[in-house]
Design a protein around this motif. Structure first.
Motif, PDB file in Angstrom:
ATOM      1  N   ASP A 191       0.833  -1.201   0.000  1.00  0.00           N
ATOM      2  CA  ASP A 191       0.000   0.000   0.000  1.00  0.00           C
ATOM      3  C   ASP A 191       0.874   1.260   0.000  1.00  0.00           C
ATOM      4  OD1 ASP A 191      -2.274  -1.490   0.001  1.00  0.00           O
ATOM      5  OD2 ASP A 191      -2.842  -1.084   2.077  1.00  0.00           O
ATOM      6  N   ILE A 192       0.373   2.315  -0.640  1.00  0.00           N
ATOM      7  CA  ILE A 192       1.044   3.605  -0.645  1.00  0.00           C
ATOM      8  C   ILE A 192       0.321   4.522   0.338  1.00  0.00           C
ATOM      9  CG2 ILE A 192       1.749   5.585  -2.046  1.00  0.00           C
ATOM     10  CD1 ILE A 192       3.124   2.941  -2.786  1.00  0.00           C
ATOM     11  N   VAL A 193       1.068   5.149   1.218  1.00  0.00           N
ATOM     12  CA  VAL A 193       0.465   5.966   2.273  1.00  0.00           C
ATOM     13  C   VAL A 193       1.050   7.378   2.263  1.00  0.00           C
ATOM     14  CG1 VAL A 193      -0.118   4.052   3.800  1.00  0.00           C
ATOM     15  CG2 VAL A 193       2.160   5.067   3.920  1.00  0.00           C
ATOM     16  N   LYS A 194       0.281   8.304   2.869  1.00  0.00           N
ATOM     17  CA  LYS A 194       0.709   9.686   2.992  1.00  0.00           C
ATOM     18  C   LYS A 194       0.723  10.084   4.462  1.00  0.00           C
ATOM     19  CE  LYS A 194      -0.520  12.822   0.072  1.00  0.00           C
ATOM     20  NZ  LYS A 194      -1.289  13.776  -0.766  1.00  0.00           N
ATOM     21  N   ALA A 195       1.793  10.744   4.866  1.00  0.00           N
ATOM     22  CA  ALA A 195       1.947  11.163   6.260  1.00  0.00           C
ATOM     23  C   ALA A 195       0.844  12.116   6.668  1.00  0.00           C
ATOM     24  CB  ALA A 195       3.300  11.826   6.462  1.00  0.00           C
ATOM     25  N   GLY A 196       0.219  11.816   7.818  1.00  0.00           N
ATOM     26  CA  GLY A 196      -0.786  12.705   8.371  1.00  0.00           C
ATOM     27  C   GLY A 196      -2.171  12.556   7.762  1.00  0.00           C
ATOM     28  N   GLU A 197      -2.296  11.810   6.657  1.00  0.00           N
ATOM     29  CA  GLU A 197      -3.581  11.677   5.973  1.00  0.00           C
ATOM     30  C   GLU A 197      -4.105  10.247   5.932  1.00  0.00           C
ATOM     31  OE1 GLU A 197      -3.764  13.440   2.107  1.00  0.00           O
ATOM     32  OE2 GLU A 197      -3.484  15.467   2.857  1.00  0.00           O
ATOM     33  N   SER A 198      -3.244   9.314   5.604  1.00  0.00           N
ATOM     34  CA  SER A 198      -3.687   7.917   5.448  1.00  0.00           C
ATOM     35  C   SER A 198      -3.941   7.276   6.813  1.00  0.00           C
ATOM     36  CB  SER A 198      -2.631   7.107   4.697  1.00  0.00           C
ATOM     37  OG  SER A 198      -2.404   7.646   3.412  1.00  0.00           O
ATOM     38  N   ILE A 199      -5.142   6.762   7.022  1.00  0.00           N
ATOM     39  CA  ILE A 199      -5.461   6.059   8.259  1.00  0.00           C
ATOM     40  C   ILE A 199      -4.903   4.643   8.157  1.00  0.00           C
ATOM     41  CG2 ILE A 199      -7.332   5.135   9.682  1.00  0.00           C
ATOM     42  CD1 ILE A 199      -9.001   7.558   8.860  1.00  0.00           C
ATOM     43  N   ILE A 200      -4.060   4.272   9.117  1.00  0.00           N
ATOM     44  CA  ILE A 200      -3.457   2.937   9.060  1.00  0.00           C
ATOM     45  C   ILE A 200      -4.020   1.995  10.121  1.00  0.00           C
ATOM     46  CG2 ILE A 200      -1.329   3.879   8.081  1.00  0.00           C
ATOM     47  CD1 ILE A 200      -0.008   3.586  10.825  1.00  0.00           C
ATOM     48  N   ALA A 201      -4.737   2.538  11.104  1.00  0.00           N
ATOM     49  CA  ALA A 201      -5.352   1.685  12.132  1.00  0.00           C
ATOM     50  C   ALA A 201      -6.504   2.439  12.806  1.00  0.00           C
ATOM     51  CB  ALA A 201      -4.320   1.258  13.171  1.00  0.00           C
ATOM     52  N   LYS A 202      -7.506   1.666  13.260  1.00  0.00           N
ATOM     53  CA  LYS A 202      -8.659   2.257  13.946  1.00  0.00           C
ATOM     54  C   LYS A 202      -8.891   1.495  15.253  1.00  0.00           C
ATOM     55  CE  LYS A 202     -13.574   3.360  13.243  1.00  0.00           C
ATOM     56  NZ  LYS A 202     -13.415   4.765  13.643  1.00  0.00           N
ATOM     57  N   TYR A 203      -9.129   2.242  16.326  1.00  0.00           N
ATOM     58  CA  TYR A 203      -9.315   1.624  17.619  1.00  0.00           C
ATOM     59  C   TYR A 203     -10.634   0.850  17.680  1.00  0.00           C
ATOM     60  CZ  TYR A 203      -9.102   0.986  22.670  1.00  0.00           C
ATOM     61  OH  TYR A 203      -9.042   0.442  23.942  1.00  0.00           O
ATOM     62  N   ALA A 204     -10.531  -0.431  18.105  1.00  0.00           N
ATOM     63  CA  ALA A 204     -11.716  -1.285  18.165  1.00  0.00           C
ATOM     64  C   ALA A 204     -12.052  -1.677  19.592  1.00  0.00           C
ATOM     65  CB  ALA A 204     -11.479  -2.548  17.331  1.00  0.00           C
ATOM     66  N   GLY A 205     -11.214  -1.276  20.540  1.00  0.00           N
ATOM     67  CA  GLY A 205     -11.459  -1.616  21.933  1.00  0.00           C
ATOM     68  C   GLY A 205     -10.422  -2.571  22.458  1.00  0.00           C
ATOM     69  N   ALA A 206     -10.226  -2.560  23.754  1.00  0.00           N
ATOM     70  CA  ALA A 206      -9.222  -3.410  24.391  1.00  0.00           C
ATOM     71  C   ALA A 206      -9.618  -4.875  24.321  1.00  0.00           C
ATOM     72  CB  ALA A 206      -9.027  -2.978  25.829  1.00  0.00           C
TER      73      ALA A 206
END
Length: 206
Positions: A191-206
């Motif tokens: 995957d190609i990503v951009k600093a500060g813009e591309s979301i790489i992870a989302k919190y789903a809970g502990a």
């Protein structure tokens, strides 16, 4: 005789004189102008549209994802994400999440090609520990074969928002982020990503 302190100035002047004699002045001007233009382009620092979400981690670097896998780090199982920056990428790094800078540690090392796995452990690097409300996150700025200097703007104790400028690595290099448990990873190798813009992870809970 010439005092030894004057040697650098004398030799420098002689070198400039010889260059001017050997090469046409116009050619020198063109070469210098091209180099100046390249430096201005390489060290560009464009503004970024930071996602307006609280529970996400954004990419700390522009580039190509070359590693995504679980690993033991600081006594915990985390997800290691490695991003390779080539010479054409923006090299300004950004905060992956809002948090407090716990420490910035410089580690001397080698200058292996940054896309090699062993560069993660053997190359010169800055290790940045960030405390967030979701757990501690580690960011590594790793020097490469050409990149010989990693620069971290952040200072210990600073509280910085997600997407804020964190530092820069000069020329091609590598950046890694260690994501704690509780996050769903939203990227893969290639995957190609951009600093500060591309979301790489989302919190789903502990």
């Amino acid at each position: 005789m010439i005092a030894k302190e004057g040697f650098p100035f004398v030799l420098g002047s002689l070198a400039v004189f010889l260059v001017l004699v050997i090469f046409p002045v116009k050619l020198i001007i063109v070469v210098v102008a091209v180099f100046c233009a390249f430096c201005m382009w390489f060290f560009r620092d464009p503004e970024r549209s930071i996602p307006p979400f609280k529970d996400v981690i954004v990419s700390p670097a522009d580039g190509k994802v070359i590693e995504v896998f679980p690993i033991e780090h600081n006594g915990e199982t985390v997800t290691k994400i490695s991003i390779f920056m080539n010479v054409f990428n923006v090299h300004v790094n950004r905060m992956p999440i809002t948090g407090k800078i716990l420490s910035v540690r410089h580690m001397d090392g080698k200058f292996l090609p940054a896309d090699k796995p062993e560069a993660s452990y053997e190359n010169e690097q800055n290790i940045i520990e960030i405390e967030s409300e979701y757990g501690n996150i580690t960011v590594k700025q790793i020097a490469g074969l050409i990149a010989r200097r990693t620069v971290c703007y952040a200072k210990e104790g600073e509280l910085l928002p997600i997407g804020d400028r964190l530092g820069i690595i000069k020329f091609s290099s590598r950046l890694e982020v260690f994501v704690p448990k509780g996050f769903d990873i939203s990227l893969k190798n290639g995957d190609i990503v951009k600093a500060g813009e591309s979301i790489i992870a989302k919190y789903a809970g502990a």
